[in-house]
Scaffold this active site. Structure first.
Site, PDB file in Angstrom:
ATOM      1  N   PHE A  24       5.138   3.283   5.864  1.00 23.03           N
ATOM      2  CA  PHE A  24       5.812   2.134   5.245  1.00 23.03           C
ATOM      3  C   PHE A  24       6.436   2.562   3.931  1.00 23.03           C
ATOM      4  CE2 PHE A  24       2.883   1.082   1.752  1.00 23.03           C
ATOM      5  CZ  PHE A  24       1.776   1.824   2.120  1.00 23.03           C
ATOM      6  N   ASN A  34      -0.231  -6.285   0.876  1.00 23.04           N
ATOM      7  CA  ASN A  34       0.469  -5.284   1.687  1.00 23.04           C
ATOM      8  C   ASN A  34      -0.434  -4.871   2.864  1.00 23.04           C
ATOM      9  OD1 ASN A  34       1.372  -2.772   2.689  1.00 23.04           O
ATOM     10  ND2 ASN A  34       2.501  -2.389   0.796  1.00 23.04           N
ATOM     11  N   HIS A  60      -1.903  10.263  -1.708  1.00 20.87           N
ATOM     12  CA  HIS A  60      -2.306   9.643  -2.973  1.00 20.87           C
ATOM     13  C   HIS A  60      -3.420   8.608  -2.742  1.00 20.87           C
ATOM     14  CE1 HIS A  60       0.954   7.917  -0.755  1.00 20.87           C
ATOM     15  NE2 HIS A  60       0.821   6.745  -1.342  1.00 20.87           N
ATOM     16  N   ASP A  65      -2.535  -0.008  -7.238  1.00 22.98           N
ATOM     17  CA  ASP A  65      -1.124  -0.021  -7.601  1.00 22.98           C
ATOM     18  C   ASP A  65      -0.598   1.390  -7.400  1.00 22.98           C
ATOM     19  OD1 ASP A  65       0.929  -1.939  -8.469  1.00 22.98           O
ATOM     20  OD2 ASP A  65       1.273  -0.463 -10.041  1.00 22.98           O
TER      21      ASP A  65
HETATM   22  P1  ITT Z   1       0.258  -5.270  -3.477  1.00 23.83           P
HETATM   23  O1  ITT Z   1       0.746  -5.325  -4.901  1.00 23.83           O
HETATM   24  O2  ITT Z   1       0.001  -6.625  -2.897  1.00 23.83           O
HETATM   25  O3  ITT Z   1      -0.895  -4.331  -3.293  1.00 23.83           O
HETATM   26  P2  ITT Z   1       2.790  -3.909  -2.974  1.00 23.83           P
HETATM   27  O4  ITT Z   1       3.471  -3.446  -1.718  1.00 23.83           O
HETATM   28  O5  ITT Z   1       3.609  -4.741  -3.936  1.00 23.83           O
HETATM   29  O6  ITT Z   1       1.453  -4.667  -2.547  1.00 23.83           O
HETATM   30  P3  ITT Z   1       2.635  -1.791  -4.918  1.00 23.83           P
HETATM   31  O7  ITT Z   1       3.166  -2.644  -6.026  1.00 23.83           O
HETATM   32  O8  ITT Z   1       1.502  -0.876  -5.242  1.00 23.83           O
HETATM   33  O9  ITT Z   1       2.179  -2.673  -3.684  1.00 23.83           O
HETATM   34  O10 ITT Z   1       3.756  -0.923  -4.210  1.00 23.83           O
HETATM   35  C1  ITT Z   1       4.800  -0.361  -4.896  1.00 23.83           C
HETATM   36  C2  ITT Z   1       5.855   0.106  -3.931  1.00 23.83           C
HETATM   37  O11 ITT Z   1       5.493   1.394  -3.446  1.00 23.83           O
HETATM   38  C3  ITT Z   1       6.092  -0.759  -2.698  1.00 23.83           C
HETATM   39  O12 ITT Z   1       7.485  -0.788  -2.478  1.00 23.83           O
HETATM   40  C4  ITT Z   1       5.446  -0.006  -1.569  1.00 23.83           C
HETATM   41  O13 ITT Z   1       6.135  -0.174  -0.346  1.00 23.83           O
HETATM   42  C5  ITT Z   1       5.528   1.423  -2.047  1.00 23.83           C
HETATM   43  N1  ITT Z   1       4.368   2.170  -1.569  1.00 23.83           N
HETATM   44  C6  ITT Z   1       3.078   1.946  -1.906  1.00 23.83           C
HETATM   45  N2  ITT Z   1       2.267   2.801  -1.240  1.00 23.83           N
HETATM   46  C7  ITT Z   1       3.078   3.586  -0.478  1.00 23.83           C
HETATM   47  C8  ITT Z   1       2.858   4.634   0.425  1.00 23.83           C
HETATM   48  O14 ITT Z   1       1.618   5.036   0.723  1.00 23.83           O
HETATM   49  N3  ITT Z   1       3.900   5.190   1.024  1.00 23.83           N
HETATM   50  C9  ITT Z   1       5.149   4.777   0.763  1.00 23.83           C
HETATM   51  N4  ITT Z   1       5.474   3.790  -0.074  1.00 23.83           N
HETATM   52  C10 ITT Z   1       4.441   3.188  -0.700  1.00 23.83           C
END
Ligand code: ITT
Length: 195
Positions: free
Chosen positions: A149, A10, A177, A69
């Site tokens: 995002f 991401n 967070h 995560d």
């Molecule tokens: P990686 O596993 O490769 O790190 P990912 O986008 O799949 O990337 P997560 O599983 O941690 O990462 O993300 C879970 C969801 O939460 C995903 O849809 C993100 O867009 C969302 N998310 C994560 N951090 C966020 C933030 O700071 N603000 C808003 N949405 C977030």
């Protein structure tokens, strides 16, 4: 300055953490270590998935690394989408689809309390360390803002009248967070990992 790999595909997460850690150490992403495959995320907790991602990269690529995560936990939905935040609206869904599903499920519900939770799992050779950051807030009835995002346009942190999608990356980092978990990671690295 030492280099640490942040095990994420991401690029928004990568940019946030690179900004927060730019004076501390050099953070590289997965493509910089030639890791292009999807990393397994099959655990049923945020903690488990963070550990799984970091351990995978350490084992397969042999570089010190950390993984994040993150989940959005909504009180009225018994903590959903939580660990299923990435694909809440189904396989291949977009952030828009996910937000739409949340807004529909929350339609007519007065209790809007929610939190974002990030678990950072750090793997340094044989030892692992875990840092957690939580920010409370509420789910709005409509999207607001076009920065950030994921679920940022529908999440308004406590004490603010703007969503994360209406904040600069710097401001989001000071209260989010991920920003809180990263602050703990930085403090740890300064003390225990000669930078
Ligand atoms: P990686 O596993 O490769 O790190 P990912 O986008 O799949 O990337 P997560 O599983 O941690 O990462 O993300 C879970 C969801 O939460 C995903 O849809 C993100 O867009 C969302 N998310 C994560 N951090 C966020 C933030 O700071 N603000 C808003 N949405 C977030």
């Amino acid at each position: 300055m030492k280099t640490l790999c942040f095990a994420t595909h991401n690029l928004n997460k990568l940019a946030e953490i690179q900004l927060q850690m730019e004076s501390i150490c050099s953070i590289v992403g997965l493509k910089d270590i030639q890791c292009f495959e999807e990393i397994p995320e099959t655990q049923d907790t945020i903690e488990g998935n963070a550990a799984q991602k970091a351990q995978y990269v350490l084992e397969q690529y042999g570089v010190p690394c950390f993984a994040d995560d993150t989940g959005l936990e909504i009180d009225a939905l018994q903590g959903r989408p939580g660990v299923y935040s990435a694909r809440y609206a189904g396989p291949g869904c977009s952030p828009e689809d996910n937000m739409e599903k949340v807004l529909q499920e929350m339609s007519g519900i007065q209790e809007r309390g929610a939190q974002f939770k990030t678990v950072l799992h750090l793997c340094l050779e044989k030892k692992t360390y875990v840092f957690t950051g939580i920010v409370r807030g509420k789910i709005l009835e409509h999207k607001k803002g076009n920065k950030g995002f994921g679920y940022d346009p529908i999440f308004q942190p406590e004490g603010y009248t703007r969503t994360f999608a209406e904040m600069t990356m710097e401001e989001k980092n000071t209260l989010s967070h991920r920003g809180k978990a990263t602050a703990q990671l930085i403090a740890f690295l300064k003390q225990h990992y000669s930078l």
